[in-house]
Every structure is written in structure tokens, then in C-alpha cells.
Design a protein around this motif. Sequence first.
Motif, PDB file in Angstrom:
ATOM      1  N   TRP A   1      34.637  41.662  37.996  1.00 32.20           N
ATOM      2  CA  TRP A   1      34.008  40.372  38.234  1.00 32.20           C
ATOM      3  C   TRP A   1      34.959  39.402  38.937  1.00 32.20           C
ATOM      4  CZ3 TRP A   1      33.377  42.575  33.215  1.00 32.20           C
ATOM      5  CH2 TRP A   1      32.095  43.063  32.960  1.00 32.20           C
ATOM      6  N   ASN A   2      36.169  39.235  38.388  1.00 35.89           N
ATOM      7  CA  ASN A   2      37.173  38.325  38.950  1.00 35.89           C
ATOM      8  C   ASN A   2      36.605  36.919  39.126  1.00 35.89           C
ATOM      9  OD1 ASN A   2      39.699  39.878  39.454  1.00 35.89           O
ATOM     10  ND2 ASN A   2      38.304  41.170  40.629  1.00 35.89           N
ATOM     11  N   GLU A   3      36.076  36.371  38.042  1.00 43.01           N
ATOM     12  CA  GLU A   3      35.535  35.014  38.035  1.00 43.01           C
ATOM     13  C   GLU A   3      36.315  34.188  37.021  1.00 43.01           C
ATOM     14  OE1 GLU A   3      31.300  34.795  37.705  1.00 43.01           O
ATOM     15  OE2 GLU A   3      30.984  36.653  38.826  1.00 43.01           O
ATOM     16  N   GLN A   4      36.617  32.959  37.405  1.00 43.31           N
ATOM     17  CA  GLN A   4      37.454  32.086  36.580  1.00 43.31           C
ATOM     18  C   GLN A   4      36.719  30.790  36.290  1.00 43.31           C
ATOM     19  OE1 GLN A   4      41.434  31.557  38.019  1.00 43.31           O
ATOM     20  NE2 GLN A   4      41.792  29.701  36.842  1.00 43.31           N
ATOM     21  N   ASN A   5      36.845  30.322  35.048  1.00 41.20           N
ATOM     22  CA  ASN A   5      36.232  29.067  34.620  1.00 41.20           C
ATOM     23  C   ASN A   5      37.200  28.330  33.706  1.00 41.20           C
ATOM     24  OD1 ASN A   5      33.133  29.096  35.468  1.00 41.20           O
ATOM     25  ND2 ASN A   5      33.702  31.180  34.887  1.00 41.20           N
TER      26      ASN A   5
END
Length: 987
Positions: A669-673
Motif C-alpha cells: 500500500w505505502n500510504e501514510q497518515n
Amino acid sequence: MVAKLVVEVLDAADLMPKDGEGSASPYVEVTFDNQTQRTQTKFKDLNPAWNRKLVFEVADPRELPDKTAEITVYNDRRSGHHHHHNNFLGLVRISGVSIPMSESEASVQRYPLDKRGMFSHVKGDIALRMFLVQDPSSSIFSEEQGFKEVEDRESRVPPQEEINPNISPSVGHNNERAVEEREFWNDEKEHIHTKVKKKKKENDREQVRTFYSIPAKNHSTSPAPQPRPQAPPPTVEVRADYMRPSPSPAMMMQVPGKKPEYEVVETRPAVAAHMGYRRGDNTASTRDLVEQMNYLYVRVVKAGDLPVMDITGSLDPYVEVKLGNYKGVTKHLEKNQNPVWNQTFAFPKDRLQANLLEVTVKDKDIAKDDFVGRVVFDLNEVPYRVPPDSPLAPQWYKLEDKKGERGKRGEIMLAVWMGTQADEAFPEAWHADAHSISQRNLANTRCQVYFSPKLYYLRVHVIEAQDLIPSDRGRPPVTQVRVQLVNQVRLTRPSPVPTVNPLWNDELMFVASEPFDELLIVTVEEKVGPGRDEILGRMVISVRDVPMRMETKLPDSRWFNLLKPSFAEEEGERKERIKFASKIHLRLCKEGGYHVLDESTHFSSDFQPSSKHLRRPPIGLLEVGILSARNLQPMKGKEGRLTDPYCVAKYGNKWVRTRTILDTLAPSWNEQNSWDVYDPCTIITIGVFDNCHVNGGQDARDQRIGKVRLRLSTLETERIYSHYYPLLVLTPGGLKKHGELQLALRFTCTAWVNMVAQYGRPLLPKMHYVQPIPVRHIDWLRHQAMQIVAARLARAEPPLRREVVEYMLDVDYHMFSLRRSKANFFRIMTVLSGITAACRWFDDVCMWRNPITTVLVHVLFLILVCYPELILPTIFLYLFVIGVWNYRFRPRHPPHMDARLSQAENAHPDELDEEFDTFPTSRPTDVVRMRYDRLRSVAVFLYVTPFQVVALLLGLYLLRHPRFRSKLPSVPVNFFKRLPAKADMLL
């Protein structure tokens, strides 16, 4: 040249017991092209791990797609020299079409075991890895080496008590089991001896001694094989979960009962934060905790002056964006020569299959879509853009016909650029890896951010009523009040005395949510008979009109006019005319000083009060990068597909959902929040789910894969934690590992003084202690809060479905579990173990077991008697030295769900059956009676404790001086409650 087919048999899980003792002794037999090989037998193991490579000859690799490999699992029933028919445990048939043509393309796949016939009873799955080796000269692993491994393994077999720790010890039984196991190993040795002799005879006859297999990982104790200079051996990827060598007995003695596959694995992904980039650098951007993924973005805005294509003089245009085999399509607009689409398409750069991007405008038609015009882009000329750079402005491009001529086909407005997942267009873009999804279901695969509704407690104090008119005027009524808020219904106690002026003085609590559009309905009912109630009056008030209360005194009570039941919903002048003398006395208020619990307090992510005026400023920032996962369970194996995984992260009132990666067991995914942190003693929850709505199916439910909880107070500030976390799930069949989730976390503190001061404050807001909510209301209110959150998030687009919200909020955590009760008991005993250890140490000193220690204690005792002013400094020095000594053993990894602490590894099958039983129970009465007797036997210590001790302690506590009384807990108690309690580590 003959090629080789390598079948790597790794492990199996949840096999069917076949030996009549609740277990099985499985082995695997692989048949390919009239060649049959088998693995060794795993004695009494329903979750065996073979880690064996079997090699088969392939005469012509071109005929491989027409062949089938059959993998069969059997239960070995051999006992001594008497051989019986082996039990069938399941099989898998794999077509040669799906076998990779090289080792680099091969990956581990889990296949569910199929039945052999209609009456077969099988369950479980098996992990396999298959590939073709074109250069057999690189394989030098022989059957003699395999036989040596069996002999070494036999020499390392632990005693019988350690092989089966879950079986109750019995001398005769153990002796019988040991003899049986020894016979099993003898049979294994004879089987390998036979194969070795047969192989030697063939080699002597051919005068050639060549062995073909894949070499195992080299150890320092065995010499490495010498490869040919012109053909080096292929690199064998060693998987951490399947190919990890067993730990030494010494290691297992250090941490008894812990399995390595249940531990976190530290990683160092190629992210900007690990590479030394500062967060302000453009290279790091705002996604420095995840690996940078490059995308080709195509934004189709609109078109103009399109020509008419149909005979009727109309045009139904749509745009087709094509790059190699990937093709994205916009929605078509009917009868529009100047359409506006405003859609964005994203193609991953590492999967680009062409150097030319083709954007084509077509006319939707019944038979065949007509070509209108196109624009072609060379990818080498596309600009690169990374936020915080300004968005790329779209431009007008002339459409060209099939001959390449421009000017007669209209024009289209586009923007084409290279970017990363940090781009603003990423969440709403159409992704190439979801190209098989229809436009209607595309929204179900996108990443999204959700916010829980702001919740308040609504207090309704029902005091009394006057001048009620009963149905039978000659008999005073027995009445009660029903209060309803949407689907929340509560009843007061019946009036103690039959009268037309009843007095209840009862408090009811509800959960209300902004924007307070609901109506509160208060109904006075007369109890006419069993199950029969008659309405005497009703009043309706909007929740918006109810006053708000912070931490001040309660608002004044009011008298409200009751309306006749038949006219309670009327409005205007009609409503004024139908008033009658009955009234009800209520005190209503919305509570802004409480925190509405929608999670369990053991692993809550928020403790802020409902009113924003009472909230404190944030103390830090939590950044979470959801990188990838591996070895996930194939949730769609029956459909011929793998898994469509996505993640959901919940902290505070902010929910984050990643995009869905289709048909894979190893998504990236490689998603950051990021989240604002108001309290360090909170927990973030990340769950992994299988998307069951990518192909429609409105009634389907997204399947749970697993979840991870992380407590912020256990993280060092400004440190980046990158680990693989095991997804442990407790099922009726026992503890299962459904894969591993890779996360990167960083907690940044922005207000050190406030964070340290937070440890002296109570966990919940002040109102929870000044005016506590009755215990009988807490579980009901939490359930209502969860229902409101689930209903609100399910109406979002794309919806965050109810089953996901309930799993993240642990909706069934309040259900009784004997396993969880035992785990909590051992947690309490661990806290008290320090006192018992000190008592044992003092006893050793008194008994002179260590004379040197005893002499030192005597010297210290004499010094403290002579110099009593040194008592406190000595105690503090001792504690300081112990703290410095224990600092070396501090945990290096963040805590995670602990299988051993949760008592999940050794839980009895009946305990698991009781935990997963429905309410009310679906089990026979004798089973339920047995479980109650077991529970009473567990609580037998209550009868052993003298009643005088309990009465003395309770009386002294109740009679304590007012100086020692306070509604708020003390600072030491607050500090102790805020320490990591490991409650979030329980399954």
C-alpha cells in the motif's frame, strides 16, 4: 536437455484429525508425470512444517502446460512393522499452466485441501512453492544429504514429555507413545535407506553420479557446493515464516512457550526517513515513512467542438486512456458535444508496458463504438511533479484522426505528469491495478478518510407527573414512563403507589450525536395487564432544544404539557387546542463534560470530553505508514482467486482506509497518515480486511483477516519503528496466523511538560468521577454509541461497513471468556510476583543460603539502626541501581498481541467452544452444566478466604476519615493506571 520441476512442500495448517486421539501424523505425496515422491512423516501434528524440496524430471518443458501435479496429504498409520491403509487428509491438483518458468517468478501460495470423493472429510490448507529449473547442473542436493538430515533430526528429538506438552502426563501412556514414535522414526530411516540403495544401483548401472535438487541454505558447519563458473547457482529466497531454522533449546528455555512466528520482525524499508532526509526536504515530502511509488497520472478534464458521429446528429462521448495492456475508460455522456468528465487515471511506473500514452475519444454506440479522435504522448517528455509543488495546469490538445491530421476532430483538455502516492490526485484516481473493476464498484477500492460523529450523553431525569387521566377513572393507575431516542428505548421503574400524580425520580441516559436532528419522545403508560400498556400522554422535544451542560450544576427542571396520544404528532393551532391538564416534570441536559465511550477503556484511542471547550491542546503527532503485508490467507480460494486486502486504521475520531489491492497475498500500500495526539496512554488499531464488494454483491460482508494494536506510551519519541506484526486470530479451532502486516510508526512530542503532567491526571474526564455514570448503564451506552458510529460511517461514500467498524471497536469484547479470565488472573499474579520474590529473598537471607549476602544485609541493618537518617537515601539508591540494571533489558520492539499472555496457544478446545458459542447458548444442557461446575471450581478460593478479613478491610475503607476521601483518584493511582497494562496485547 532435461529440465527439472521443483515442488517445495512447506507446511500445512488445521488438518483433520484421523488417528482417533484428536491428532494425525501427516506426510505429503507428490505425483507428477508418473513420478512419485514423498516427504517425511510429522508425528502427531495437525500443523506440520516439512520444508522439503522434491524434484521431478520434465522431459519436454513445452509439454508442461498439459500436465498436472497432484499433491496428496496422508495420515501415516504405520506402527512397528505392521502397515495399514493410510488415511486421506486432502489433495491439491495444480495445472502446469500456472507453474512459473523460473525460480525468481515463484512465490509461496496457500491452497485449500480438496476432497477426493463425495464422502471425504477434509479441512485445512497447504503451503507450496513450485517452479521450473532449466539448468539442472546448478542442483547438487542428494538423497544421501536428505538421509543425513533425517538422522540428525532423529538425534535431536527431545524427550517425549517435550514433544507433546498438551497431553496429560501418564507413565504408561508416555511409554507407549515413546515406543510408537521410535517406531515411526525407524520406519522413516528404513524408507530413506531403501530410496538411497535404489538410487545407488541406478547410478552404478549408468556409471554416472549426478543428483538434481535445489540446495538448502548453507550453514557454517557444511561446506558450500562449488558452482560452475559459467552458470552460478540461482539465489534462493529464504522466507522468514516458513524457512527459519528452529531455535536452539537454550533459546527456547529463555522464553518458554513463545513461538518465533508470533513475534514482531524488525525491518528497514527504503523510506526517506531511514535515508537521512529531513521532513522539510522536497525529496522526503510528506510521505517519509513509506516507500516512494511513482505513478503516471492522466487527468481528463473536458472536450470541446467534438464532431457529430451518429445519423441522428447526436454524440455520446467517452475517453479511453490506454497504456500498453492497461486501459481506463471514463463515463459516457449522452448527446453532448462539449462534455466534462474531470476524471484522473493512475498507472504505476514499475508496471509501464509501453513508451506511448494514447488518449482516445470515442462515441458510445450499440454495435460498435466510433472513433472520434486521439492524442498521443511520449512518456520520456512527461514532467515530474511532487507536492508541495503546485498542481499541473491542464492544457488543450487538438484531436487527430486515424491519419494523424488535426483540426477537424475538436480538442480535449488534459494534464499528464509523473508523481508519487503523495499527490492530491492519488485518492480519487482510477488505478491500473483495478482495471477489471467496473465504474460502479470502483469507489469501493479507493482510499478514504472518515470521521466519527461527535457523541454526547443525553440525561433525562424523570421526576413526576400530575393529573393523569387513566382509562378506568375509578381505579388509580400504575404507570411508567417510556423514553425513546431514535432506536434507543428506556423505561423507568413503575410508580411505587397507584395514583394519578405518580413520582418516579428516575434517571435515564442516552447517546446523541451531532447535528442533533433527532426527536426525544416521552410517553406515560398505564400498566393495564400483563404485556398490556395503555398510553396516557406523550410529549416530543427536539434534541437541539435540550440545554448543554459542561461541568456546572444541572439545569433547572421544567414542567412539560402532555398531549393526547392520538394528536401527539399534530402541529400548529390544532396542537394548541388539544392540550389538556396532564403534565410531566423532567430535567433534560446534554452532557458535554463526559467522554462517550465507543471503545473499551482497556484499548481506547481517545479520552477527550465531548465539548470542544473542555479539551486540552494536543501534545504530539502520530505518523503511521502502512507499508505492506505478506503471507495473507487466501480468502477467495473457492472462487479461484486469492485475496483483495485493504487496511483500516482508527485513532480518536479519525478513521483511515487504504486502497484495495486486488488478487494478491502480498499487497504493497505505502500510504501514510497522521493524527493529533492528546493523551499518550492511548492505542491505535490497524485492521486488515478482504474486500468482498469489488464485483458487486451488496449483501456480502468484508472478511476479517486480523488486526494490530499499538500503545503510544510504549514508543520512544522521534524514533521510527519499522516492523512486521503478526496477524494473530483466535478461531474455534485454535490460534491462527493470517499473515504479517508491515508498519512504520513515529511519535513526535510537541509539548513535553503537558505530556509529563498528563500522567498525574485521571484517565477519563473529571465528570466521570464527580458524577459517575451507573455501572448498569455503561455497557448499554457503549453499545448504543457503537451502533451510531457504525450507522453513520456506513452511509459514507465509499461506505465503511458495519462489520469493519464492529471488529475495530471490539463489539463483542464484553462477552465472557474463561480463557481471557485466566489471562487476566495471571497478569495480576505477575504484578504481585515482585512481593513474593522479595519474601523469598528475605527467607534466603534468614536461612543463610548465601552467606555473603546475609553478612552484607546484617552490616546494612546495623548501619541503618545507628544512622536512621540514611534509611530513605538507601532505599532510593537501591531503587536507582535496580532501575539502571533493568534498563539494559528494556523492550526494543513495540508490544503487540501476545499469544502466550492471552492463553491462546494452550487453550482447551472446550474453552474455545464456550468462547465462540452464541448467546443464548446453542449447546446441550449437560455441556452448559459442566461449564458452570468448572467455573465454580475456579472460584473456590472465595470460600477459602476468611470472611473476617474481607469484613475488616472493607469496614476500614468505608470508615476512613474525610481527609482521605476524594471523588478524583490520587496522583499515584493515576500514574499507576496509565502505565502499560498489556490489556491491549490480549486476543
